[in-house]
Write a protein that holds these residues in place. Structure first.
Motif, PDB file in Angstrom:
ATOM      1  N   GLY A  11       0.812  -1.211   0.000  1.00 48.83           N
ATOM      2  CA  GLY A  11       0.000   0.000   0.000  1.00 48.83           C
ATOM      3  C   GLY A  11       0.845   1.259   0.000  1.00 48.83           C
ATOM      4  N   PRO A  12       0.220   2.393  -0.362  1.00 49.57           N
ATOM      5  CA  PRO A  12       0.936   3.668  -0.412  1.00 49.57           C
ATOM      6  C   PRO A  12       1.499   4.059   0.951  1.00 49.57           C
ATOM      7  CG  PRO A  12      -1.219   3.856  -1.453  1.00 49.57           C
ATOM      8  CD  PRO A  12      -1.180   2.536  -0.756  1.00 49.57           C
ATOM      9  N   LYS A  13       2.618   4.787   0.915  1.00 49.13           N
ATOM     10  CA  LYS A  13       3.263   5.189   2.167  1.00 49.13           C
ATOM     11  C   LYS A  13       3.883   6.571   2.014  1.00 49.13           C
ATOM     12  CE  LYS A  13       4.270   0.590   3.865  1.00 49.13           C
ATOM     13  NZ  LYS A  13       3.513  -0.128   2.906  1.00 49.13           N
ATOM     14  N   ARG A  14       4.026   7.240   3.157  1.00 52.28           N
ATOM     15  CA  ARG A  14       4.770   8.491   3.214  1.00 52.28           C
ATOM     16  C   ARG A  14       6.254   8.161   3.367  1.00 52.28           C
ATOM     17  NH1 ARG A  14       1.248  12.709   6.799  1.00 52.28           N
ATOM     18  NH2 ARG A  14       1.362  14.062   4.983  1.00 52.28           N
ATOM     19  N   PHE A  15       7.082   9.177   3.147  1.00 58.57           N
ATOM     20  CA  PHE A  15       8.525   9.007   3.205  1.00 58.57           C
ATOM     21  C   PHE A  15       8.969   8.399   4.543  1.00 58.57           C
ATOM     22  CE2 PHE A  15      12.881  10.314   3.913  1.00 58.57           C
ATOM     23  CZ  PHE A  15      13.484  10.111   2.682  1.00 58.57           C
ATOM     24  N   LYS A  16       8.498   8.959   5.648  1.00 54.38           N
ATOM     25  CA  LYS A  16       8.930   8.485   6.974  1.00 54.38           C
ATOM     26  C   LYS A  16       8.471   7.051   7.236  1.00 54.38           C
ATOM     27  CE  LYS A  16      11.567  11.568   8.609  1.00 54.38           C
ATOM     28  NZ  LYS A  16      12.990  11.250   8.703  1.00 54.38           N
ATOM     29  N   GLU A  17       7.303   6.693   6.725  1.00 49.80           N
ATOM     30  CA  GLU A  17       6.845   5.304   6.868  1.00 49.80           C
ATOM     31  C   GLU A  17       7.805   4.354   6.144  1.00 49.80           C
ATOM     32  OE1 GLU A  17       2.111   5.017   6.912  1.00 49.80           O
ATOM     33  OE2 GLU A  17       2.859   6.287   5.277  1.00 49.80           O
ATOM     34  N   PHE A  58      -0.918  21.683   4.290  1.00 46.68           N
ATOM     35  CA  PHE A  58       0.178  22.317   5.039  1.00 46.68           C
ATOM     36  C   PHE A  58       0.495  21.493   6.257  1.00 46.68           C
ATOM     37  CE2 PHE A  58       2.185  25.082   8.097  1.00 46.68           C
ATOM     38  CZ  PHE A  58       3.170  25.643   7.308  1.00 46.68           C
ATOM     39  N   PRO A  59       1.682  20.954   6.375  1.00 43.87           N
ATOM     40  CA  PRO A  59       2.720  20.924   5.347  1.00 43.87           C
ATOM     41  C   PRO A  59       2.329  19.994   4.204  1.00 43.87           C
ATOM     42  CG  PRO A  59       3.390  19.610   7.227  1.00 43.87           C
ATOM     43  CD  PRO A  59       2.073  20.248   7.593  1.00 43.87           C
ATOM     44  N   PRO A  60       2.968  20.159   3.045  1.00 46.06           N
ATOM     45  CA  PRO A  60       2.605  19.305   1.896  1.00 46.06           C
ATOM     46  C   PRO A  60       2.784  17.822   2.231  1.00 46.06           C
ATOM     47  CG  PRO A  60       4.078  21.066   1.205  1.00 46.06           C
ATOM     48  CD  PRO A  60       4.026  21.098   2.704  1.00 46.06           C
ATOM     49  N   ALA A  61       1.812  17.033   1.844  1.00 47.79           N
ATOM     50  CA  ALA A  61       1.888  15.582   2.043  1.00 47.79           C
ATOM     51  C   ALA A  61       2.381  14.941   0.752  1.00 47.79           C
ATOM     52  CB  ALA A  61       0.529  15.019   2.414  1.00 47.79           C
ATOM     53  N   VAL A  62       3.362  14.068   0.869  1.00 53.50           N
ATOM     54  CA  VAL A  62       3.888  13.338  -0.286  1.00 53.50           C
ATOM     55  C   VAL A  62       3.659  11.854  -0.028  1.00 53.50           C
ATOM     56  CG1 VAL A  62       5.913  12.829  -1.694  1.00 53.50           C
ATOM     57  CG2 VAL A  62       5.639  15.111  -0.685  1.00 53.50           C
ATOM     58  N   ILE A  63       2.972  11.225  -0.953  1.00 53.25           N
ATOM     59  CA  ILE A  63       2.640   9.806  -0.833  1.00 53.25           C
ATOM     60  C   ILE A  63       3.272   9.059  -2.005  1.00 53.25           C
ATOM     61  CG2 ILE A  63       0.776   8.090  -0.746  1.00 53.25           C
ATOM     62  CD1 ILE A  63       0.654   9.963   1.622  1.00 53.25           C
ATOM     63  N   TYR A  64       3.928   7.952  -1.687  1.00 55.50           N
ATOM     64  CA  TYR A  64       4.545   7.091  -2.703  1.00 55.50           C
ATOM     65  C   TYR A  64       3.716   5.822  -2.835  1.00 55.50           C
ATOM     66  CZ  TYR A  64       8.537  10.168  -2.174  1.00 55.50           C
ATOM     67  OH  TYR A  64       9.340  11.271  -2.138  1.00 55.50           O
ATOM     68  N   SER A  65       3.514   5.404  -4.073  1.00 58.15           N
ATOM     69  CA  SER A  65       2.786   4.153  -4.306  1.00 58.15           C
ATOM     70  C   SER A  65       3.423   3.425  -5.481  1.00 58.15           C
ATOM     71  CB  SER A  65       1.308   4.430  -4.581  1.00 58.15           C
ATOM     72  OG  SER A  65       1.157   5.283  -5.694  1.00 58.15           O
ATOM     73  N   ILE A  66       3.204   2.137  -5.502  1.00 57.76           N
ATOM     74  CA  ILE A  66       3.750   1.314  -6.581  1.00 57.76           C
ATOM     75  C   ILE A  66       2.814   1.416  -7.786  1.00 57.76           C
ATOM     76  CG2 ILE A  66       2.634  -0.831  -5.821  1.00 57.76           C
ATOM     77  CD1 ILE A  66       5.377  -2.218  -6.480  1.00 57.76           C
TER      78      ILE A  66
END
Length: 112
Positions: free
Chosen positions: A36-42, A76-84
């Motif tokens: 599943g999608p995750k944020r950078f820190k995850e 705010f702050p911008p959320a960045v989500i990474y997904s496959i």
């Protein structure tokens, strides 16, 4: 017949695959994102041992190869989500087989 850097033509596809997935982190990142999608820190926490600098570099490379997608949300702050991506998910069988081979290999070399 040799091509690109002396690589035999019948090995070009393997070379391309290895270049897209080279290093010790890319498959682990893809494996993490396959759930599943995750944020950078995850991702940073889940891919134990990777530095933020290397994670950032690997994510950019995976995005260039269209294996992952980076979405920025206007918050705010911008959320960045990474997904496959679907292209990245096409590696699912490869990752499953590597997982099984790794288990077998670990037993063989550790005698357990």
């Amino acid at each position: 017949m040799l091509t690109r850097g002396g690589c035999p033509k019948n090995m070009l596809s393997i070379r391309d695959a290895l270049e897209a997935l080279e290093g010790k982190w890319k498959l682990l990142i893809l494996f993490s994102l396959s759930s599943g999608p995750k944020r950078f820190k995850e991702l940073s926490k889940e891919v134990n041992g990777i530095t933020d600098k290397i994670l950032s570099k690997e994510l950019k490379n995976l995005e260039i190869n269209k294996l992952i997608k980076r979405e920025v949300y206007d918050t705010f702050p911008p959320a960045v989500i990474y997904s496959i991506t679907p292209h990245g998910m096409s590696l699912e069988k490869v990752m499953d087989e590597l997982h099984l081979w790794g288990l077998s290999h670990r037993k063989k070399i550790m005698g357990k």
